[in-house]
Design a protein around this motif. Structure first.
Motif, PDB file in Angstrom:
ATOM      1  N   TYR A   8      18.850  46.965  13.392  1.00 61.16           N
ATOM      2  CA  TYR A   8      19.442  45.640  13.538  1.00 61.16           C
ATOM      3  C   TYR A   8      20.891  45.673  14.033  1.00 61.16           C
ATOM      4  N   LEU A  62      17.428  38.153  20.747  1.00 60.95           N
ATOM      5  CA  LEU A  62      18.072  38.039  19.439  1.00 60.95           C
ATOM      6  C   LEU A  62      19.524  37.589  19.548  1.00 60.95           C
ATOM      7  N   ILE A  76      22.246  44.917  16.882  1.00 62.95           N
ATOM      8  CA  ILE A  76      21.730  44.282  18.095  1.00 62.95           C
ATOM      9  C   ILE A  76      22.664  44.484  19.286  1.00 62.95           C
ATOM     10  N   LEU A  88      10.879  42.348  14.024  1.00 65.27           N
ATOM     11  CA  LEU A  88      12.197  41.994  14.540  1.00 65.27           C
ATOM     12  C   LEU A  88      12.157  40.613  15.188  1.00 65.27           C
ATOM     13  N   ARG A 135      13.840  37.580  13.076  1.00 67.87           N
ATOM     14  CA  ARG A 135      15.219  37.432  13.519  1.00 67.87           C
ATOM     15  C   ARG A 135      15.427  36.345  14.567  1.00 67.87           C
TER      16      ARG A 135
END
Length: 393
Positions: free
Chosen positions: A222, A259, A224, A312, A316
């Motif tokens: 995570y 994301l 990102i 994910l 997310r």
């Protein structure tokens, strides 16, 4: 030339390559991809009595490497994939011992192909047996190998073992994502290679491959923004003629960008012939349709699980899609009433529609709004007693 003579010639060539530290010659003798191994098997008849053929190799470790490799080649079609993988792990252990005392990078070409073969062997075992322990075994061997490679830090990269650092670190990142342990358990050492990427002396393909797997590792953890940076580098530097490689990178880059609220253009998706589900996900994301977005993910669960991006994208993206739904409500309200103050009841209705969760109440909706504002996905203020949200321009 007879079968025994061919085997004798092979062992002699191996002994010469070791003696003269001829890395390119050694890498042509020790091969690990399936097609070349099959050709090798057909050319050389490997008898059960191998000791008599390799006995004149003077170095004990080199003799063990040659003997283990010949056993590996001979048995790969007659024993289970688990046994074959154990032989390959043993070979990796022996090469690591040899590399520890070797000078310079002459073993790296062979190490490279062996490390790739180790990863592919682990994948084969996992696919045929549903047992992930082979990934752990391979990760352990690659970790030991990388420690030895990184320890050679006193000479320039081009003339040191470190020239193989990025390829082994990349493979370690790759396989650490498949072990039952936490990704960081094996990947920690591979992260040390980050500082080497900008230094001269490494093949560009190693930089690209390492950045790709580092980006995927960051994505799983995570991180990102860090993932996007690595994946964008890999995508931009990957040559255009490596179409399938760029397509593989793009799958994860699209997920990472999504994301952060950035969507791929249809032209980009068409250029690399991306799967139709990416068009659908982008459209649902932009429309603020959470239910249909998640339904498309579930319908393609196996594909996204194979990519490692299913959970994910499922978890997310929720807030981002709620944000897009909120923007549509705000746009309609601004056009109708020329105000940025939204009634809770209007927002609640929009969130119920986008999620198809008609049991959502005011408190749950307000919690979503609070998360959006606290994470600065939208700018505004909540007025609980008045049941309104005031959005900034």
């Amino acid at each position: 030339m007879g079968d025994n003579a061919t085997l004798v010639a092979f062992v002699k060539s191996v002994n010469d390559a070791f003696t003269y530290q001829d890395g390119p010659a050694l890498s042509k003798l020790f091969v690990f991809n399936d097609h070349t191994l099959s050709v090798f098997q057909n050319r050389i008849h490997i008898s059960d009595d191998l000791d008599s053929y390799v006995s004149y190799i003077s170095s004990p470790i080199q003799l063990q490497i040659t003997l283990t490799y010949l056993n590996y080649v001979r048995d790969r079609q007659s024993v289970t994939c688990e046994e074959t993988h154990k032989q390959l792990c043993r070979l990796a252990e022996l090469f690591t011992s040899l590399l520890t005392n070797a000078q310079g990078p002459w073993l790296i070409p062979t190490i490279r192909s062996m490390a790739v073969g180790l990863c592919l062997s682990a994948q084969r075992v996992a696919k045929q047996t549903d047992d992930a322990s082979a990934f752990t075994q391979s990760a352990t061997r690659l970790l030991q190998l990388l420690i030895v490679i990184l320890s050679d830090s006193t000479t320039p990269i081009a003339s040191s073992k470190r020239v193989g650092a990025l390829v082994v670190a990349g493979l370690l990142l790759r396989i650490s994502l498949r072990t039952s342990a936490a990704p960081g358990a094996y990947a920690g050492k591979a992260l040390e290679a980050k500082s080497l990427v900008s230094l001269p002396g490494f093949p560009q393909r190693d930089r690209i491959t390492y950045s790709y797997w580092l980006g995927r590792y960051y994505l799983v953890c995570y991180y990102i923004d860090a993932a996007r940076k690595q994946l964008e580098y890999a995508f931009s530097k990957c040559p255009s003629w490596h179409y399938h490689n760029k397509r593989a990178i793009l799958r994860h880059l699209v997920a990472a960008n999504m994301l952060r609220g950035q969507l791929p253009s249809n032209e980009l998706l068409e250029k690399y012939d991306m799967e139709p589900v990416y068009y659908d996900l982008a459209a649902c994301f932009k429309q603020g349709n959470l239910h249909l977005f998640q339904q498309n993910l579930v319908d393609n669960m196996e594909f996204f699980r194979s990519q490692g991006n299913f959970l994910l994208l499922l978890e997310r993206t929720k807030l981002l899609i709620y944000r897009n739904a909120l923007r549509k409500v705000a746009l309609l309200n601004t056009n109708a009433e020329r105000t940025n103050v939204l009634q809770y009841r209007d927002v609640l209705r929009a969130f119920q529609l986008t999620s198809q969760n008609f049991e959502m109440d005011i408190l749950e909706m307000e919690s979503i709004l609070a998360s959006l504002i606290s994470q600065k996905m939208v700018l505004g203020y909540l007025f609980h007693h008045h049941q309104v949200v005031n959005l900034s321009h």
